[in-house]
Design a protein around this motif. Structure first.
Motif, PDB file in Angstrom:
ATOM      1  N   VAL A   1       0.838  -1.198   0.000  1.00  0.00           N
ATOM      2  CA  VAL A   1       0.000   0.000   0.000  1.00  0.00           C
ATOM      3  C   VAL A   1       0.878   1.254   0.000  1.00  0.00           C
ATOM      4  CG1 VAL A   1      -1.649   1.319   1.385  1.00  0.00           C
ATOM      5  CG2 VAL A   1      -1.978  -1.150   1.063  1.00  0.00           C
TER       6      VAL A   1
ATOM      7  N   ILE B   1      -8.380   2.049   8.150  1.00  0.00           N
ATOM      8  CA  ILE B   1      -8.464   1.554   6.772  1.00  0.00           C
ATOM      9  C   ILE B   1      -9.851   0.973   6.484  1.00  0.00           C
ATOM     10  CG2 ILE B   1      -5.980   1.239   6.515  1.00  0.00           C
ATOM     11  CD1 ILE B   1      -6.368  -1.758   7.028  1.00  0.00           C
TER      12      ILE B   1
ATOM     13  N   HIS C   1      -2.733  -0.201  10.394  1.00  0.00           N
ATOM     14  CA  HIS C   1      -2.891  -1.271   9.403  1.00  0.00           C
ATOM     15  C   HIS C   1      -3.402  -2.576   9.996  1.00  0.00           C
ATOM     16  CE1 HIS C   1      -1.174   0.615   5.748  1.00  0.00           C
ATOM     17  NE2 HIS C   1      -0.556   1.380   6.619  1.00  0.00           N
TER      18      HIS C   1
ATOM     19  N   HIS D   1      -7.879   1.018   1.061  1.00  0.00           N
ATOM     20  CA  HIS D   1      -6.754   0.772   0.168  1.00  0.00           C
ATOM     21  C   HIS D   1      -7.237   0.819  -1.283  1.00  0.00           C
ATOM     22  CE1 HIS D   1      -4.504  -0.068   3.638  1.00  0.00           C
ATOM     23  NE2 HIS D   1      -4.654  -1.359   3.730  1.00  0.00           N
TER      24      HIS D   1
END
Lengths: 382, 382
Positions: free
Chosen positions: B27, B142, B119, B161
């Motif tokens: 990412v 996220i 994350h 993402h």
């Protein structure tokens, strides 16, 4: 003298004192007790299963090795440091951290000065880079030899570990054996101890633990040597059996082969009056005075000579040297003096940037470098 | 619009992009490329074997998983953070860290605002305590579901993402199989995927890796189920084979059973036009729109119904939804807007204490809480 408000920050891996192994937590325990006894107002940050005369602040109820597996070691230590610095820094005259590097980003932000004792070996590139980057911190080494990878940073002092005088009993009349004590790890060279004992035909007791990581080494390098009338394999022992084994030994046979920053087992032997036969590496020539409290050896011939001449070492002298250099009293006094120096040197100022601080401190460093040069030159002349 | 000077701080475990696994580094790679393409001046802090159009500053030549074992992961990351903040903070308008918690003691010291993308999953007590302690930081989730353990902190935004549009190829005409893709780990429930395939008599391909940690699970729970004409065990695949398998599948059968904060594999499937059949947990009901891009299932009956009705899902709609929500363009635009918000909100001030800052930010939180309430209520209504 003004009493100090002191924070002691211990690792959370083991309790203070540790249930079994855990050199750092053991030292933190005695240091804290000693400082309280001298009337200081000490706050100990440690796991909740710790025992202390100080005020205990425990971010976890149980030491991390024993407690809930859910915890992240790093995060728990960061939370503790955040509490010490971001919530409580103003309550202390001095903060003494045993968490090494993890302390740095906190310590550099607050006016309360921090003393950082390094407990491990430093000859690792990352570590040296870290020491240099924060060279102006008040670093404490546990032996002069530990400093060698980064002699040029701001070492505030060397403070040897110390034990209470009554913890080990002096014994002037040992039995007929030598002792290997510790773990069966490659860098401690129990295989060499066994080989020396067999060659010299002396009785050697091995009181040592086999860690999972050392199993292969033990199987291949140690076990094949055990089958001898001279060798007695005892296994892991508890504290009271350890004391008994130490004080009845003719000598501690300690052929370590790594730069050990400080060998607690050596001062445990001396406290019993038991001389130490050790390889010249790490702190050994600082802790053991060649010819007075044992022998510092460079070769197998040196070791054999030492074994044959162990009776020339006075056990009373060994105990005397322990009392003169390695008691808890010495350790506490040295730390206390060091705290006062660091507090006196800390300017009353709004927090400045790191670069400014390292500039301020650079001016004082020439003195230190001089004393370190002395150390370097005196290093091989015990 | 003024171009920004942006620091991207990647983990050093894998290179950017990673050679194989490593979702975070992947990412970071695409985000950095996208920001450079939009004309920003980006500095990427990552391992030296990284590939980037940005300026690369590499504290290690090789990613830590591949490189010299001598490095301490934590210390190398701390050295990198020290460089970013203590040496270079003034050179950036915004610092975007993917190192999560380790960033905090640095980020709180400097005026340059920091954005922190989380994350991993957050439902761990230590983590939640850390999030709350530093609640006023600019946290980025996220997925919205990732926030559930700590909804009340200062979430600056959710950024899904995104992948470049051309990375996966749309295929309107799949072959006659379903696909399980990922690792053979208990929380991803490949056993359930196999059981469903056998029950529904559909052809299932399993393209998955067996990590050492998952061996026991594989042996006891997966392997016994493999012996069936409906099940085809493929093993680990590379990126090109993965794309081929994904675009030719009738659906991705993804019965994960853990609060996955974001499932990259789901948007990879959508990019190929392949619908996703997934259990309702973690981010899945946000990423997959029930009835439009696949099915979000609560029970085995739901899964079976989904398998039998997979042809009611338009593959063109799946691709369209990917293009509408999960492209690199979207991710970059959202981060760019978020950076500008955070910069605008950062007061031009001398560094203040944490408690002052959290007070300043508390006043703005009511709006956020409202939108979060919306999220909570809308959560089960995809």
């Amino acid at each position: 003298m003004k009493k100090l408000r002191i924070a002691q920050i211990s690792p959370l891996i083991e309790s203070v004192p540790p249930k079994k192994y855990g050199g750092t937590e053991r030292v933190v325990y005695y240091l804290t007790e000693g400082l309280v006894e001298r009337g200081h107002e000490v706050t100990l940050f440690a796991s909740g299963d710790s025992v202390t005369s100080a005020r205990l602040i425990a971010p976890v109820t149980q030491s991390l090795r024993l407690g809930r597996k859910i915890h992240s070691t790093i995060i728990m230590h960061m939370l503790m440091l955040s509490k010490v610095y971001e919530e409580m820094a103003g309550e202390f005259d001095i903060i003494h951290s045993h968490l090494e590097y993890l302390t740095l980003p906190y310590a550099t932000r607050f006016q309360t000065p921090t003393v950082l004792t390094m407990h491990g070996r430093l000859d690792v590139p990352d570590y040296v880079e870290m020491l240099r980057r924060y060279r102006s911190m008040a670093w404490v080494s546990i032996s002069d030899s530990q400093r060698l990878p980064a002699p040029e940073i701001n070492w505030a002092g060397t403070v040897y570990h110390g034990y209470p005088e009554s913890l080990f009993t002096f014994n002037p009349d040992p039995k007929e054996y030598f002792l290997y004590l510790g773990r069966f790890s490659e860098e401690k060279r129990p295989d060499e101890a066994i080989r020396l004992a067999r060659a010299c035909k002396i009785h050697l007791k091995l009181a040592a633990k086999i860690d999972p990581a050392d199993k292969a080494y033990f199987k291949t390098k140690v076990e094949p040597l055990l089958d001898s009338p001279y060798i007695e394999y005892i296994g892991e022992v508890d504290d009271s059996r350890k004391g008994e084994l130490l004080r009845n030994a003719r000598a501690l046979l300690n052929p370590i082969d790594w730069p050990e920053p400080f060998g607690l087992v050596m001062i445990e032997a001396l406290a019993c009056g038991t001389p130490v036969i050790v390889r010249r590496c790490g702190s050994s020539p600082e802790v053991i005075t060649h010819g007075l409290t044992g022998f510092v050896c460079d070769s197998q011939l040196d070791f054999i000579h030492a074994i044959h001449n162990i009776d020339t070492i006075s056990r009373a002298a060994c105990r005397r040297e322990f009392e003169r250099r390695f008691t808890l009293g010495h350790m506490v006094e040295k730390y206390e003096a060091l705290y006062r120096n660091v507090i006196a040197a800390a300017p009353a100022r709004p927090p400045t940037s790191l670069s400014q601080r390292s500039f301020q401190l650079r001016r004082h460093r020439s003195n230190r470098r001089q004393s370190f040069r002395k150390l370097l030159h005196g290093y091989h002349l015990p």
